[in-house]
Motif scaffolding. Structure first.
Motif, PDB file in Angstrom:
ATOM      1  N   ILE A  50      41.635 -64.199 -10.938  1.00  0.00           N
ATOM      2  CA  ILE A  50      39.972 -64.374 -11.120  1.00  0.00           C
ATOM      3  C   ILE A  50      39.561 -65.176 -10.055  1.00  0.00           C
ATOM      4  CG2 ILE A  50      38.029 -64.997 -12.478  1.00  0.00           C
ATOM      5  CD1 ILE A  50      39.666 -64.120 -14.911  1.00  0.00           C
ATOM      6  N   HIS A  51      38.419 -64.730  -9.408  1.00  0.00           N
ATOM      7  CA  HIS A  51      37.781 -65.625  -8.377  1.00  0.00           C
ATOM      8  C   HIS A  51      36.231 -66.014  -8.887  1.00  0.00           C
ATOM      9  CE1 HIS A  51      41.200 -65.469  -5.710  1.00  0.00           C
ATOM     10  NE2 HIS A  51      41.005 -64.337  -5.756  1.00  0.00           N
ATOM     11  N   LEU A 212      29.529 -65.706 -11.543  1.00  0.00           N
ATOM     12  CA  LEU A 212      30.541 -64.478 -11.626  1.00  0.00           C
ATOM     13  C   LEU A 212      31.841 -64.934 -11.779  1.00  0.00           C
ATOM     14  CD1 LEU A 212      27.868 -63.774  -9.416  1.00  0.00           C
ATOM     15  CD2 LEU A 212      28.590 -61.501 -10.231  1.00  0.00           C
ATOM     16  N   SER A 213      32.676 -64.425 -12.586  1.00  0.00           N
ATOM     17  CA  SER A 213      34.060 -64.262 -12.560  1.00  0.00           C
ATOM     18  C   SER A 213      34.624 -62.872 -12.280  1.00  0.00           C
ATOM     19  CB  SER A 213      34.819 -64.831 -13.781  1.00  0.00           C
ATOM     20  OG  SER A 213      34.117 -66.212 -14.110  1.00  0.00           O
ATOM     21  N   THR A 217      42.867 -58.590  -9.823  1.00  0.00           N
ATOM     22  CA  THR A 217      44.249 -58.307 -10.213  1.00  0.00           C
ATOM     23  C   THR A 217      44.345 -58.503 -11.521  1.00  0.00           C
ATOM     24  OG1 THR A 217      44.894 -58.675  -7.946  1.00  0.00           O
ATOM     25  CG2 THR A 217      46.587 -58.008  -9.563  1.00  0.00           C
ATOM     26  N   GLU A 218      44.749 -57.237 -12.350  1.00  0.00           N
ATOM     27  CA  GLU A 218      45.202 -57.625 -13.755  1.00  0.00           C
ATOM     28  C   GLU A 218      46.672 -57.024 -13.879  1.00  0.00           C
ATOM     29  OE1 GLU A 218      41.936 -57.089 -16.979  1.00  0.00           O
ATOM     30  OE2 GLU A 218      41.721 -55.517 -15.479  1.00  0.00           O
ATOM     31  N   LYS A 219      47.483 -58.042 -14.614  1.00  0.00           N
ATOM     32  CA  LYS A 219      48.946 -57.477 -14.945  1.00  0.00           C
ATOM     33  C   LYS A 219      49.370 -57.765 -16.461  1.00  0.00           C
ATOM     34  CE  LYS A 219      50.807 -58.738 -10.455  1.00  0.00           C
ATOM     35  NZ  LYS A 219      51.727 -59.758  -9.688  1.00  0.00           N
ATOM     36  N   GLN A 259      45.761 -68.113 -13.447  1.00  0.00           N
ATOM     37  CA  GLN A 259      44.595 -67.834 -14.166  1.00  0.00           C
ATOM     38  C   GLN A 259      44.544 -69.350 -14.904  1.00  0.00           C
ATOM     39  OE1 GLN A 259      44.256 -64.471 -16.984  1.00  0.00           O
ATOM     40  NE2 GLN A 259      42.445 -65.229 -17.715  1.00  0.00           N
ATOM     41  N   ASP A 260      43.793 -70.017 -14.482  1.00  0.00           N
ATOM     42  CA  ASP A 260      43.352 -71.127 -15.027  1.00  0.00           C
ATOM     43  C   ASP A 260      44.493 -72.091 -15.378  1.00  0.00           C
ATOM     44  OD1 ASP A 260      40.587 -70.791 -15.139  1.00  0.00           O
ATOM     45  OD2 ASP A 260      40.796 -69.692 -17.263  1.00  0.00           O
TER      46      ASP A 260
END
Length: 293
Positions: A50-51, A212-213, A217-219, A259-260
Motif C-alpha cells: 500500500i502507498h 488515499l491508500s 499488490t495483493e498476496k 504492510q504497516d
C-alpha cells in the motif's frame, strides 16, 4: 568444664553455617538461567503493498465561462452555489467605448452544473481570456493526486484504493484508480492520477482534502510475520526461532512487501516455526530460552 562446652557449641555453629552455605550454592547452580522470550507460531496469511497519497476532490466536468468580447461587467446574475442550465445567462458585459454605445453582451453557461467559482465583479474589465465563472458538474466527482516518479510503475488504472476525509474521520470509502496520465510533469517529476469512489456519496463535495491508500499488490497464502521480529543488519537480515531443545537458532531470511507492522517472508522461515518476537536483542545462536507468552 565450661570451656569445653563453649568449644563444642562453636564447632556446632560452624558446621551448621558451612552446611547451609553449600545448600545455597547448590540452589543457585540449579536455578534456571535461560533467557525469557516471547514467540509466535509462523503461519500463512494475506498482505498488500500500500502507498499513501494526499489529493483533492474535484469535479470531472469543469468548464470556464468566458465572455465573447472585451468590456466591463455590467450585471452579475448568479452566485456561487447556484445551479445553472446550458444557455443560462451568467453575466452581462458592456462593450461600449467613448463615443460608441453597444447593447449589453450576455455571457452564457456553456453547460449545466453548479457555479463553483465567480470571478466577475461589477465594473471589472473582462475579455475572452478572462473566465467570468467556473461551472462544474458536482454529480461526477473524482479525486486528483500526484504520484512521484519512483512509484509510477506501481500505479495503474483499476488499482483498489481506500479514501478518508477529515470531515468523516471514522469512515473509510472504497475507490479505484480511474485515470493515469500518460506523461510525467517535467517540472514536478510527478504523474497526475485520478481516483473515483465506488459508491457516490452526497456528503463528499468538491474541494475536500482526501487521504488515499492505494493498493498496488495483493498476496494471499504467503508467510507473514510481525516486522519487529526481523532484524536488518549490515550484512544480513535475520530472525531467531526456538528449536525443539528450547535453544535459540539464528536464521537468515529474505523479505517481500511490508504492510504497516506486518512483513512478508519469502525465504528462511517455515510454517510452524516458533519465531521469537520479543527478547531477540538478548539472544545469540544456541542460547537456551524459555517462552513467557
Amino acid at each position: 568444664m565450661k570451656k569445653r562446652i563453649v568449644l563444642i557449641s562453636l564447632l556446632a555453629v560452624i558446621f551448621v553455617l558451612t552446611g547451609c552455605g553449600k545448600n545455597k550454592v547448590a540452589a543457585v547452580e540449579e536455578e534456571d538461567i535461560s533467557t525469557p522470550v516471547e514467540v509466535t507460531v509462523v503461519a500463512k496469511g494475506s498482505i498488500a503493498d500500500i502507498h499513501r497519497f494526499g489529493g483533492t476532490v474535484t469535479a470531472k466536468d469543469s468548464v470556464a465561462v468566458l465572455p465573447d468580447t472585451n468590456g466591463k461587467v455590467a450585471e452579475v446574475l448568479v452566485e456561487v452555489g447556484d445551479l445553472v442550465k446550458k444557455g443560462d445567462v451568467i453575466a452581462r458585459i458592456d462593450a461600449s467605448r467613448a463615443g460608441q454605445n453597444f447593447n449589453l453582451s450576455p455571457v452564457k453557461a456553456p453547460c449545466g452544473g453548479t457555479v463553483t467559482t465567480l470571478n466577475a465583479s461589477l465594473g471589472a474589465m473582462v475579455g475572452p481570456a478572462s473566465p467570468v465563472a467556473i461551472v462544474q458538474s458536482l454529480d461526477n466527482l473524482e479525486i486528483s493526486f500526484s504520484v512521484i516518479e519512483r512509484y509510477v510503475s506501481q500505479v495503474a488504472e483499476g488499482n483498489k484504493a481506500y479514501v478518508s476525509f477529515d470531515a468523516f474521520p471514522d469512515e473509510t470509502f472504497e475507490a479505484h484508480i480511474s485515470h493515469v496520465s500518460p506523461v510525467i510533469d517535467v517540472n514536478t517529476r510527478t504523474l497526475s492520477v485520478k481516483a473515483k469512489l465506488d459508491k457516490e456519496d452526497r456528503r463528499v463535495i468538491a474541494g475536500m482534502f482526501a487521504r488515499l491508500s492505494v493498493v498496488t499488490t495483493e498476496k494471499d497464502g504467503v508467510i507473514v510475520v510481525p516486522a519487529s521480529a526481523v532484524t536488518v543488519g549490515e550484512k544480513e537480515t535475520f530472525a531467531y526461532v526456538v528449536d525443539s531443545a528450547s535453544n535459540a537458532k539464528k536464521v537468515t531470511v529474505t523479505t517481500g512487501i511490508r504492510q504497516d507492522d506486518v512483513l512478508e517472508i519469502t525465504g528462511g522461515l517455515n510454517v510452524g516455526d516458533k519465531l521469537v518476537t520479543k527478547g531477540q536483542g538478548l539472544l545469540s545462536d544456541g542460547v537456551h530460552v524459555r517462552t513467557v507468552n
